[in-house]
Design an enzyme around this catalytic site. Structure first.
Site: not given
Ligand code: UDP
Ligand code: MG
Length: 144
Positions: A128, A51, A114, A11, A117
């Site tokens: 994806e 997203y 974070n 990212k 992805h």
């Molecule tokens: N995200 C965020 N706050 C939250 C949950 C998700 O900012 O409470 C962001 C974070 O960058 C995350 C992305 O949205 O990686 C997609 O969320 P997901 O729940 O799919 O998490 P991931 O699969 O990336 O672990």
């Molecule tokens: Mg996810």
């Protein structure tokens, strides 16, 4: 049978802070092979579409802004049980909850910013990967 491909994105936070190489080395150490890679600055429309599943969630606008804030590095990765193995290697979404030694624990700043992805199912991995790479651009590892 579990599939062997997943879509990773290094990212914008990790690209901007010069951690792409360390993250890629970590993934290669864990047995992932890069089938395709592309440095790309996403438009808001592209990030929003990628997203789309999170549209309407409270973090959606911030997520789209973050993902368009600078270049990111999508990677089509291959290894056995790719989706599950990759999710184990990156750790929980929030780096404070990620296990020691995971990529998010090592390199992520916050739950939003974070570092990486990862696809969450074989079906989404296929969707994806196709979002960023036509099948014809996936390197044939058997070719010499
Ligand atoms: N995200 C965020 N706050 C939250 C949950 C998700 O900012 O409470 C962001 C974070 O960058 C995350 C992305 O949205 O990686 C997609 O969320 P997901 O729940 O799919 O998490 P991931 O699969 O990336 O672990
Ligand atoms: Mg996810």
């Amino acid at each position: 049978m579990a599939g062997n491909r997943t879509l990773a994105i290094i990212k914008p936070d990790a690209v901007a802070s010069g951690r792409s190489g360390a993250i890629l080395a970590h993934l290669e150490r864990e047995g992932f092979v890069v089938r395709a890679a592309r440095l790309v600055r996403l438009s808001r429309a592209q990030a929003g579409a990628f997203y789309d599943v999170h549209r309407g969630r409270p973090f959606y606008d911030e997520l789209v802004s973050f993902m368009t804030s600078g270049p990111c590095l999508p990677l089509a990765l291959e290894r056995d049980e790719a989706v599950a193995r990759y999710r184990t290697v990156i750790g929980a979404t929030d780096p404070r909850e990620a296990a020691d030694g995971t990529i998010r624990r090592l390199y992520a700043e916050s739950k939003g910013r974070n570092a990486v992805h990862g696809s969450d199912s074989d079906e989404n991995a296929a969707r994806e990967i196709a979002f960023f790479f036509p099948e014809s651009e996936l390197a044939d590892l058997a070719a010499t």
